[in-house]
Design a protein around this motif. Sequence first.
Motif, PDB file in Angstrom:
ATOM      1  N   THR A 116     -15.434  -0.766  -3.851  1.00 20.79           N
ATOM      2  CA  THR A 116     -14.705  -0.588  -5.088  1.00 20.79           C
ATOM      3  C   THR A 116     -15.177   0.967  -5.426  1.00 20.79           C
ATOM      4  N   MET A 117     -13.928   2.019  -5.760  1.00 21.66           N
ATOM      5  CA  MET A 117     -14.190   3.175  -6.064  1.00 21.66           C
ATOM      6  C   MET A 117     -14.347   3.405  -7.444  1.00 21.66           C
ATOM      7  N   ILE A 118     -15.607   4.290  -7.860  1.00 21.41           N
ATOM      8  CA  ILE A 118     -15.916   4.329  -8.961  1.00 21.41           C
ATOM      9  C   ILE A 118     -16.289   5.965  -9.556  1.00 21.41           C
ATOM     10  N   GLY A 119     -16.007   6.496 -10.350  1.00 20.43           N
ATOM     11  CA  GLY A 119     -16.416   7.965 -10.736  1.00 20.43           C
ATOM     12  C   GLY A 119     -15.130   8.623 -10.927  1.00 20.43           C
ATOM     13  N   TYR A 120     -15.258  10.172 -10.556  1.00 25.32           N
ATOM     14  CA  TYR A 120     -14.152  11.002 -10.934  1.00 25.32           C
ATOM     15  C   TYR A 120     -12.996  10.925 -10.018  1.00 25.32           C
ATOM     16  N   ARG A 121     -13.127  10.639  -8.744  1.00 25.01           N
ATOM     17  CA  ARG A 121     -11.833  10.659  -8.018  1.00 25.01           C
ATOM     18  C   ARG A 121     -11.326   9.668  -7.204  1.00 25.01           C
ATOM     19  N   GLY A 122     -11.642   9.641  -5.892  1.00 26.54           N
ATOM     20  CA  GLY A 122     -11.330   8.451  -5.048  1.00 26.54           C
ATOM     21  C   GLY A 122     -11.534   8.629  -3.721  1.00 26.54           C
ATOM     22  N   ALA A 123     -11.044   8.079  -2.673  1.00 25.08           N
ATOM     23  CA  ALA A 123     -11.501   8.288  -1.192  1.00 25.08           C
ATOM     24  C   ALA A 123     -10.218   8.075  -0.517  1.00 25.08           C
ATOM     25  N   ILE A 124     -10.197   8.701   0.850  1.00 19.74           N
ATOM     26  CA  ILE A 124      -9.531   8.377   1.892  1.00 19.74           C
ATOM     27  C   ILE A 124      -9.750   7.484   2.660  1.00 19.74           C
ATOM     28  N   VAL A 125      -8.862   6.601   3.175  1.00 18.72           N
ATOM     29  CA  VAL A 125      -9.109   5.700   4.112  1.00 18.72           C
ATOM     30  C   VAL A 125      -8.104   5.754   5.491  1.00 18.72           C
ATOM     31  N   LEU A 126      -8.620   5.819   6.737  1.00 16.23           N
ATOM     32  CA  LEU A 126      -8.071   6.388   7.773  1.00 16.23           C
ATOM     33  C   LEU A 126      -8.026   5.099   8.568  1.00 16.23           C
ATOM     34  N   GLU A 127      -6.902   4.704   9.092  1.00 16.57           N
ATOM     35  CA  GLU A 127      -6.872   3.536  10.057  1.00 16.57           C
ATOM     36  C   GLU A 127      -6.113   3.911  11.405  1.00 16.57           C
ATOM     37  N   LEU A 128      -7.059   3.541  12.387  1.00 16.72           N
ATOM     38  CA  LEU A 128      -6.467   4.192  13.859  1.00 16.72           C
ATOM     39  C   LEU A 128      -6.229   3.036  14.736  1.00 16.72           C
ATOM     40  N   ALA A 129      -6.173   1.772  14.168  1.00 14.40           N
ATOM     41  CA  ALA A 129      -6.198   0.645  15.124  1.00 14.40           C
ATOM     42  C   ALA A 129      -4.810   0.673  16.074  1.00 14.40           C
ATOM     43  N   GLN A 130      -3.723   1.132  15.476  1.00 15.24           N
ATOM     44  CA  GLN A 130      -2.596   1.291  16.115  1.00 15.24           C
ATOM     45  C   GLN A 130      -1.984   2.704  16.756  1.00 15.24           C
ATOM     46  N   ALA A 131      -3.196   3.504  16.221  1.00 18.58           N
ATOM     47  CA  ALA A 131      -2.691   5.005  16.644  1.00 18.58           C
ATOM     48  C   ALA A 131      -3.057   5.289  18.182  1.00 18.58           C
ATOM     49  N   THR A 132      -2.331   6.467  18.741  1.00 18.25           N
ATOM     50  CA  THR A 132      -2.241   6.774  20.104  1.00 18.25           C
ATOM     51  C   THR A 132      -2.702   8.414  20.242  1.00 18.25           C
ATOM     52  N   SER A 133      -3.177   8.828  21.336  1.00 18.48           N
ATOM     53  CA  SER A 133      -3.131  10.003  21.526  1.00 18.48           C
ATOM     54  C   SER A 133      -2.571  10.349  22.990  1.00 18.48           C
ATOM     55  N   ASP A 134      -2.078  11.246  23.421  1.00 25.54           N
ATOM     56  CA  ASP A 134      -1.591  11.716  24.499  1.00 25.54           C
ATOM     57  C   ASP A 134      -2.486  12.570  25.099  1.00 25.54           C
TER      58      ASP A 134
END
Length: 408
Positions: free
Chosen positions: A251-269
């Motif tokens: 749960t986010m509280i306070g001034y701003r927020g957060a970034i969530v990064l999901e790499l479950a389907q990500a690829t890198s060559d």
Amino acid sequence: MLKRLCCAVALALAGAAVTGAAAAEAPKGSLVIIGGGLQADNAAVWQKIVALAGGKGARIAVLATAAGNPEREGQLTVTNLNRQGAQAFVVPIAPRLPGRDVRKDADDPALARALADAGGVFFTGGDQARITAALRHPDGSNTAVLDALWKLYRRGGVIAGTSAGAAIMSSTMFYDPPAEVLPVLKNGVVDGKDVAPGLGFIGDDVFVDQHLLVRGRFARMLPAMLAKHYVLGLGIDENTAAVIGPGRDVTMIGYRGAIVLELAQATSDKTQPGFNLANARISYLDSGDRFNLATRTFYPGPGKERINEAVPEHRPPIFYTDILGNTTVVNLLEKLVDSDQQRAVGVAFDAPGSPMAERGFEFTFTRMPDSGEFATNREDAFSIYRIRMDVRPVRVRQPFYTVEQAAQ
């Protein structure tokens, strides 16, 4: 060579200690992870810490281990907690405390007992390497104080931390990386230098970073997550907290927020030169939003409704020349979801004259079927979920621009 080998062994043992400790027993307690810059008047965050520690009269131990001036930082934190009704106290474990032996203090049975019996603990900011060096033995095993912290957390206490105190929450933390983000993208991360084992309170599956939006650090999380095989990252902005309960709801509280990064389907060559990433997902959680780390489910905050895509506001193509600027990535995402554009582009590059100034990166953000956009009626609070993000290296022409001469 021997020094490197010893360092590698210590890192491996520390990582194993994190995994073993986290797996031993599911904690009943909570985490309050603050992205740094916590202001004294941010009552919502301070009150939450006190409430989770047991409410009025709660005993909260303050560890200013990371601080350059632990006496001053510890006392300021005690004052802020006590203003909300706590009975906070400083635990004198810090390498910068004059006249103390931090290694002896970290194994002091009386200090360990005081921590284990408290309702919560608060790690101040500073240098996270000081925390892990103080609370682990050179061979990577836990000190008595670190064991006491795990005992507190498992039985239902709260562990809070800001800045450096946030970095140590994941099993891998940024240790001594470059001050800027671009060198991390260009050069990757090195174990024992850029990244090292954290204390792992959040578990082994989530990578944590802080000062996120102010410093554009979402981008530096990507090579670290790939190198250490994380598929979920949580980056928290300043003066803002992510509160994580035993059910793994954030749960986010306070001034701003957060970034969530999901790499479950990500690829890198790996056959291509330079850092690259395809099919990642990036989300922005605003204050009041929730996200479950176990189920990967988003819950918009109170009063938010899905954005009406039939009334777009920003029609021109969306292009930012400094995607790593202060809150730039969130500004871009907000414009994208408010527009009739399917994608937006941001680039990042160094100033002329910088090392490898010709090397930069292009970030492409694309709305997908699983993307979600929510806002309040006044549109002063918004949430953006699962925008596709692709990153590729680009070459920046030098000079990047020339002065146009006026017509004679």
